[in-house]
Design an enzyme around this catalytic site. Structure first.
Site, mmCIF file in Angstrom:
data_model
loop_
_atom_site.group_PDB
_atom_site.id
_atom_site.type_symbol
_atom_site.label_atom_id
_atom_site.label_comp_id
_atom_site.label_asym_id
_atom_site.label_seq_id
_atom_site.Cartn_x
_atom_site.Cartn_y
_atom_site.Cartn_z
ATOM 1 N N ARG A 13 0.754 -1.035 -0.048
ATOM 2 C CA ARG A 13 0.050 -0.145 -0.022
ATOM 3 C C ARG A 13 0.900 1.311 -0.218
ATOM 4 N NH1 ARG A 13 -0.769 5.027 2.451
ATOM 5 N NH2 ARG A 13 -0.383 4.060 4.436
ATOM 6 N N ASP A 14 1.338 1.800 0.953
ATOM 7 C CA ASP A 14 2.253 2.864 1.145
ATOM 8 C C ASP A 14 3.518 2.728 0.212
ATOM 9 O OD1 ASP A 14 2.972 5.190 2.312
ATOM 10 O OD2 ASP A 14 4.121 4.499 3.836
ATOM 11 N N HIS A 205 6.172 4.485 12.445
ATOM 12 C CA HIS A 205 6.352 4.251 10.920
ATOM 13 C C HIS A 205 7.241 5.591 10.367
ATOM 14 C CE1 HIS A 205 4.300 4.120 6.742
ATOM 15 N NE2 HIS A 205 4.991 5.095 6.636
ATOM 16 N N HIS A 207 9.898 7.516 7.802
ATOM 17 C CA HIS A 207 10.386 7.422 6.403
ATOM 18 C C HIS A 207 11.989 7.774 6.568
ATOM 19 C CE1 HIS A 207 6.825 7.662 3.518
ATOM 20 N NE2 HIS A 207 6.579 7.129 4.872
ATOM 21 N N CYS A 238 4.808 9.899 -0.041
ATOM 22 C CA CYS A 238 3.321 10.313 0.001
ATOM 23 C C CYS A 238 3.192 11.252 -1.066
ATOM 24 C CB CYS A 238 3.087 11.058 1.367
ATOM 25 S SG CYS A 238 1.511 11.758 1.535
ATOM 26 N N ASN A 247 9.874 4.588 2.542
ATOM 27 C CA ASN A 247 9.926 4.060 3.773
ATOM 28 C C ASN A 247 11.252 3.306 4.084
ATOM 29 O OD1 ASN A 247 6.889 4.334 4.569
ATOM 30 N ND2 ASN A 247 7.155 3.218 2.456
#
Length: 306
Positions: A13-14, A205, A207, A238, A247
């Site tokens: 997903r991300d 989470h 980055h 994003c 990430n």
């Protein structure tokens, strides 16, 4: 007893939402299957947002219809509003992750809402997941810094943790959306959030935009956090945040944790294979993975102690 660190894999997903390669549904399913083979048991697999805003996630309905349903494997769907929450529940997500925002600059551009408005909306729609018996978690985006407003007050993040707990979230994640966090701010924010989080799990989470993600993970684990997001190959970013690069790579995190004596349940060799597959077949472009370039710890030369 060996301490277990749960890795939530966010690559499907991300990791894919901002990638120019636009991975096909068939390839996404192969990606998920490879992750399961590597031991992943909890992953972000879909995002129920408007396809015009995030075209790479336009096939989330189809993905959720085709993902392997195996005992112990949990799929998370992302939702930003009521429609997204309903779609995630309709398509069989094992968990729904709702996004609050810690700063109005990013919030108004990303969700057309302020921090308080995202919390108010969660109050109204969390009950949809509760009624279906589906766990709902909250991720706070730009928890450490906003690309438009600058620094974020940790007290705001703690306030949002209290709102999430009151509305029935089972887990609270802090997202360093633009990769500006440092270990000292991580500890300070965690201390404030814990005072408001009750029995919610805390997840982090990070980055790696400014090359601090691994240091931040170390700080979080030293502070008692047991759940970390990561993305194979370090893919991701994003679409609503300028220069929000990838990430932290799952395989790099697993390598560090294994060297530290922690247990993750993940197969490092298969994670590295998956990162290389992303480069050659999945995305067909280079990924940001130290381990895919260097491999694991080399075997000692003959005659040297192991």
């Amino acid at each position: 007893m060996t301490r277990k660190i749960e890795i939530v894999e966010v690559g499907p997903r991300d990791g894919l939402q901002n990638d120019p390669a636009m991975m096909s549904t068939d390839t996404k399913i192969e990606f998920v299957e490879r992750l399961i083979a590597a031991g992943v048991r909890r992953m972000e697999a879909a995002s129920f947002v408007h396809p015009k805003l995030v075209p790479a996630m336009a096939d989330s309905d189809a993905v959720m219809q085709r993902v392997p349903r195996q005992d112990g494997v949990k799929y998370i769907g992302l939702a930003l509003n009521e429609r997204g929450m309903r779609r995630a529940l309709e398509h069989g997500c094992d968990e729904v992750n709702y996004v609050m925002v810690a700063s109005p600059g990013f919030g108004l551009k990303n969700q057309n809402a302020t921090p308080e408005q995202t919390a108010d909306l969660f109050d109204r729609i969390a009950v949809l997941a509760h009624d279906e018996g589906v766990p709902v978690s909250v991720t706070v985006s730009v928890a450490f810094g906003d690309p438009f407003d600058g620094e974020v007050d940790p007290k705001v993040v703690a306030h949002l943790a209290a709102r999430a707990r009151a509305a029935g979230a089972v887990e609270f994640a802090m997202g360093d959306t633009i990769g500006v966090a440092d270990p000292w701010r991580v500890r300070k924010t965690l201390d404030l959030v814990r005072a408001e989080s009750g029995d919610m799990k805390i997840r982090m989470h990070f980055h790696n935009t400014r090359n601090t993600a691994m240091a931040n993970i170390h700080a979080a684990i030293e502070a008692g956090v047991d759940v970390i997001d990561a993305s194979v190959g370090g893919i991701g970013g994003c679409p609503f945040a300028p220069a929000a690069t990838g990430n932290v790579a799952t395989e790099d995190v697993v390598y560090m944790l294994e060297r530290g004596g922690f247990e993750t349940g993940l197969d490092l060799a298969k994670l590295i294979e998956t990162a290389k597959w992303l480069e050659t077949d999945g995305l067909k472009h280079p990924v940001d993975s130290a381990l895919s370039r260097a491999g694991g710890f080399p075997k000692p030369a003959q005659g040297l102690p192991a």
